[in-house]
Scaffold this motif. Structure first.
Motif, PDB file in Angstrom:
ATOM      1  N   ARG A 150       0.999  -1.325   0.085  1.00 22.34           N
ATOM      2  CA  ARG A 150      -0.017   0.087   0.160  1.00 22.34           C
ATOM      3  C   ARG A 150       0.872   1.192   0.104  1.00 22.34           C
ATOM      4  O   ARG A 150       0.533   2.177  -0.757  1.00 22.34           O
ATOM      5  N   SER A 151       1.857   1.172   0.857  1.00 26.45           N
ATOM      6  CA  SER A 151       2.743   2.413   0.573  1.00 26.45           C
ATOM      7  C   SER A 151       3.580   2.598  -0.475  1.00 26.45           C
ATOM      8  O   SER A 151       3.579   3.706  -1.002  1.00 26.45           O
ATOM      9  N   SER A 152       3.880   1.571  -1.210  1.00 28.17           N
ATOM     10  CA  SER A 152       4.483   1.584  -2.399  1.00 28.17           C
ATOM     11  C   SER A 152       3.565   2.135  -3.569  1.00 28.17           C
ATOM     12  O   SER A 152       4.058   2.646  -4.496  1.00 28.17           O
ATOM     13  N   LEU A 153       2.374   1.580  -3.478  1.00 27.92           N
ATOM     14  CA  LEU A 153       1.454   2.103  -4.223  1.00 27.92           C
ATOM     15  C   LEU A 153       1.214   3.348  -4.383  1.00 27.92           C
ATOM     16  O   LEU A 153       0.986   4.187  -5.322  1.00 27.92           O
ATOM     17  N   ASN A 154       1.214   4.201  -3.059  1.00 27.09           N
ATOM     18  CA  ASN A 154       0.885   5.395  -2.995  1.00 27.09           C
ATOM     19  C   ASN A 154       2.232   6.236  -3.636  1.00 27.09           C
ATOM     20  O   ASN A 154       1.957   7.257  -4.277  1.00 27.09           O
TER      21      ASN A 154
END
Length: 423
Positions: A150-154
């Protein structure tokens, strides 16, 4: 804790550890560059490059959303039959092919065919991605790995939005066509990433598998799906309702909206992993979901204050409300991943993960219009019943998860725990 150790901890919460967790995070970031680019530039692409009207674009996307809603469970079953990695790779390749056809779309019928096909493929890919992450990692690492993703997606979404800004600045048909072909290439690169991930042993399936819609008869699980899905309305509140409220009921400058979106992105990148700890069991996930729902309710009580304040105080109230909603999003997301990782049975995980996604799809259908009507068009009093709704959902989800834990999943009795290697 010294400054150096604080920095190390912060880095650990953003940079995933080496191995499969990092590989999954990298593919998520690469995928999100293409996805973020399209989300930021799609409206202009549809109207400028394809010559569609706003009404046609809205109708097509609504039909596609309906297809996604109806297809989430049966398409999730493909993962159980063919394996998550295979469905994931094939889906990404199909995504790339469909995006590559966009510049050749002629009229509304062609546009509708592409967006409907993309909706179906995305439904299958979304389930396959989650099932692979769950099957590939030990139980204690699953929620943390999803948090890193999720962090990388952002991060990827942010990069995609920057590229979109360049395309919109050029504002030519050639630039828009190049945009979708670039996105197509990004999805092919992501498919290569996924293809190189470790191949998993095949989960043994029951001798008499369920029908793909049988999961809908699992009432405890579907209750969790609906409640958990309703809590994901924090996204609609942040990206749709909050900006509308700022524009129509406060004296805050419009630039505050962009600032709050940037604040959301930064805090998710920095805090998602840290906040997700403790949600790796069903009980922990249920408690996280409850906390997330109560924080959403608190946001609904704080935000209306900005409608009666003036000047700098309005901005302070808006930032405070936004921080509450961001924290709710961080915690609720962890709870949702924990439920996804713990409740579905291994042999029917695709169908059950798809069923959990069904609750999210229902939220997408009712939340934009419903929350806008309650929160914005009522002039402010509608935030009180909105807060009450989220309190009720938050209170109900813990006993619903306990009910689901006490009830065997459909078909679980026939499942075999053994794992057989893929030849």
């Amino acid at each position: 804790m010294g400054t150096r150790e604080t920095i190390r901890t912060a880095v650990r919460d953003v940079v995933p550890p080496a191995g499969l967790t990092r590989a999954l995070a990298v593919q998520a970031m690469v995928y999100a560059v293409g996805s973020g680019l399209f989300h930021a530039g799609s409206a202009v692409f549809f109207t400028r490059a394809l010559g569609l009207s706003a009404a046609q674009v809205g109708l097509g996307l609504s039909i596609a959303a309906g297809v996604s809603l109806l297809g989430t469970v049966p398409l999730g079953g493909l993962t159980d039959r063919y394996g998550p990695q295979r469905v994931w790779v094939v889906g990404l390749v199909l995504n790339a092919a469909l995006f590559a056809t966009y510049p050749f779309v002629g009229g509304f019928a062609g546009f509708l065919a592409v967006v409907v096909a993309l909706a179906a493929v995305d439904a299958a890919v979304g389930v396959a991605r989650q099932v692979y992450s769950i099957n590939a990692l030990p139980p204690a690492e699953r929620v943390t790995a999803m948090a890193y993703q999720r962090s990388s997606l952002n991060v990827g979404f942010g990069l995609g939005a920057v590229i979109s800004g360049l395309v919109l600045a050029v504002d030519t048909i050639t630039a828009y066509r190049g945009m979708v072909w670039f996105i197509s290439t990004v999805f092919l690169v992501t498919a290569l990433f996924v293809r190189r991930l470790p191949r998993l042993p095949q989960v043994a399936r029951p001798a008499e598998p369920m029908s793909r819609l049988a999961v809908l008869r699992d009432r405890p699980f579907m209750a969790v799906s609906v409640l958990s899905g309703l809590l994901t309305a924090h996204g609609v509140l942040y990206l749709t309702v909050l900006p509308l409220w700022i524009l129509t009921h406060t004296d805050a400058p419009k630039t505050v909206i962009a600032g709050l979106v940037l604040l959301n992105t930064i805090l998710i990148v920095l805090l998602q992993v840290r906040v997700s700890r403790g949600a790796d069991t069903a009980a922990g996930a249920a408690r996280a979901s409850r906390r997330g729902g109560l924080l959403i309710a608190l946001f609904c009580l704080v935000l209306p204050i900005s409608g009666v304040t003036r000047g700098a105080l309005t901005v302070v109230v808006l930032v405070a409300a936004a921080l509450l909603l961001i924290l709710a999003e961080l915690i609720e997301s962890a709870g949702s991943w924990g439920l996804t990782a713990t409740l579905p049975p291994a042999d029917q995980r695709g169908a059950y993960v798809g069923a959990l996604g069904l609750g999210v799809q229902v939220q997408y259908l009712i939340a934009p219009a419903g929350l806008t009507a309650l929160g914005v068009t009522t002039g402010g009093w509608g935030w009180l019943p909105t807060a009450a709704i989220f309190v009720l959902v938050a209170v109900a989800i813990v006993p619903a998860v306990a009910w689901a834990q006490r009830t065997p999943r459909l078909g679980a009795e026939a499942a075999k725990p053994a794992m057989t290697p893929v030849p």
